[in-house]
Design an enzyme around this catalytic site. Sequence first.
Site, short mmCIF file in Angstrom:
data_model
loop_
_atom_site.label_atom_id
_atom_site.label_comp_id
_atom_site.label_asym_id
_atom_site.label_seq_id
_atom_site.Cartn_x
_atom_site.Cartn_y
_atom_site.Cartn_z
N HIS A 72 0.84 -1.20 0.00
CA HIS A 72 0.00 0.00 0.00
C HIS A 72 0.88 1.24 0.00
O HIS A 72 1.74 1.39 0.85
CB HIS A 72 -0.91 0.01 1.23
CG HIS A 72 -2.12 -0.87 1.08
ND1 HIS A 72 -3.38 -0.49 1.45
CD2 HIS A 72 -2.23 -2.11 0.56
CE1 HIS A 72 -4.24 -1.46 1.18
NE2 HIS A 72 -3.56 -2.46 0.64
N TYR A 201 -9.38 5.56 7.14
CA TYR A 201 -9.53 5.91 8.56
C TYR A 201 -10.54 7.04 8.61
O TYR A 201 -10.26 8.14 8.11
CB TYR A 201 -8.19 6.40 9.14
CG TYR A 201 -7.14 5.32 9.31
CD1 TYR A 201 -6.34 4.90 8.25
CD2 TYR A 201 -6.92 4.74 10.56
CE1 TYR A 201 -5.37 3.93 8.42
CE2 TYR A 201 -5.94 3.76 10.75
CZ TYR A 201 -5.17 3.36 9.67
OH TYR A 201 -4.21 2.40 9.85
N PRO A 293 -4.61 0.50 18.46
CA PRO A 293 -4.30 0.04 17.09
C PRO A 293 -4.40 1.12 16.01
O PRO A 293 -4.06 0.84 14.85
CB PRO A 293 -5.34 -1.06 16.85
CG PRO A 293 -6.42 -0.83 17.84
CD PRO A 293 -5.81 -0.14 19.01
N LYS A 297 0.76 0.02 14.95
CA LYS A 297 2.15 -0.06 15.39
C LYS A 297 2.50 -1.26 16.28
O LYS A 297 3.67 -1.57 16.47
CB LYS A 297 2.52 1.23 16.16
CG LYS A 297 2.66 2.43 15.26
CD LYS A 297 3.98 2.40 14.49
CE LYS A 297 3.98 3.28 13.28
NZ LYS A 297 3.80 2.60 12.00
N TYR A 385 3.86 6.60 10.05
CA TYR A 385 3.02 5.47 9.65
C TYR A 385 3.85 4.38 8.96
O TYR A 385 3.65 3.18 9.22
CB TYR A 385 1.88 5.95 8.73
CG TYR A 385 0.80 4.92 8.54
CD1 TYR A 385 -0.24 4.78 9.46
CD2 TYR A 385 0.82 4.05 7.44
CE1 TYR A 385 -1.24 3.83 9.30
CE2 TYR A 385 -0.17 3.09 7.28
CZ TYR A 385 -1.20 2.98 8.21
OH TYR A 385 -2.18 2.03 8.04
#
Length: 390
Positions: A72, A201, A293, A297, A385
């Site tokens: 991704h 998200y 979550p 990580k 990220y």
Amino acid sequence: MRTQVAIIGSGPSGLLLGQLLTGAGIDNIILDRVGKDYILGRVRAGVLEEGTVGLIDQAGAGARLHAEGLPHTGFSLAFDGRDHRIDLRGLTGGKRVMVYGQTEVTRDLMERREASGARTIYEAANVTPHDFDTGSPFVTYEKDGGTHRIDCDFIAGCDGFHGPSRNAVPKSAIRVFEKIYPFGWLGILAEVAPVSDELIYANHPRGFALCSMRSATRSRYYIQCALDEKIEDWSDDRFWDELRRRLPAHHAEALITAPSFEKSIAPLRSFVAEPMRFGSMFLVGDAAHIVPPTGAKGLNLAASDVHYLFAGLREHYRDGSDAGIDAYSEKALARVWKAVRFSWWMTTMMHRFPDTGEFDQRIQEAELDYLTHSRAASTALAENYVGLPL
Ligand code: RFL
Ligand code: PHB
């Protein structure tokens, strides 16, 4: 029995450490309270940093991950009825993450371990570390009606948040930092194509939602829920309706639903134990720290702990130097705290807190607006990220 490193816990951190040690010729035994099938039934993480993928490769367990994992290069932050794409690749100079389930990582590592002939003891009751303040520690456990003892040089506590390793340390020798969030995540798995090619998200007045996946035909979706929600009260229809309401209209319309085959509620918590070494015992992964979550990580931090500990143990056995194991706790914690900060920040920015007043709400909106309009702010998000350097 005797081994060089006794590893308590056969989750991703124990298995990864075990395979790296075996590859370096360092003998190890893994002990777990439960059986293989139980471990493979757990549905957890889905996003792997490049550094984590590199470690799995180093452990010789990366073949299926490269064949079936989904790279991704970005994800969507959805709020106010629209999407804002975080271009991970463009913002980080070419980095990406891999979407591949923790369950599959665990399965691949277990297969490598079996092929290498290394020893694993499943369904070991009452696993207890002893004498780790000396140079001759040992682990005891019960199985098949008897008590057994494994003498070793080191103990690796890879036994998760509720395991015995951290709990064996005297309270006066350990410091814990904890933050409990006033909500959980209700997650489902369904055999259906994901609503989008990339993760979404979503920040919504009804609460956070996350659209993730395990493959092109398997979706993983989460919604923020109250801590006292009961799983029985959430029929699939109720879940799908709630998820749809929290997504921008174009995603809600594209959402394909199917019966779920896994449904669970997880509370959200930040937790760090310091230090991560107690004489000849090391804490690794969730045994030492938990993150909510939202930043994806937890598993990646477990992998970076393993990276530092493996380097230290290899240096000890190969070069006779303890510099690496002496630096383990400090090095691991420096990276842990940055991920704890990032996970807390993502959680705070994306969820509705039950006691949020108008001031906090406006701050959250300003934060999202700033992210959308500032390349510097988006870059800071993207670099965390994809994973800070090891
Ligand atoms: P684990 O996986 O908990 O494994 C610990 C092992 O120790 C065993 N054990 C014992 N063995 C012997 N004796 C005892 N008394 C024992 N007690 C326990 C257990 O049976 C188990 O096999 O810890 P480890 O290896 O440190 O791995 C950590 C990760 O599992 C965890 O951080 C992640 O799953 C967190 N996480 C995520 N991490 C990510 O990097 N990316 C994600 O996208 C992500 N999503 C998630 C997540 C965790 C979630 N939940 C359910 C907490 C999503 C969710 C919903
Ligand atoms: C998942 O796919 O389970 C997942 C993905 C991203 C997260 C958390 C969980 O931040």
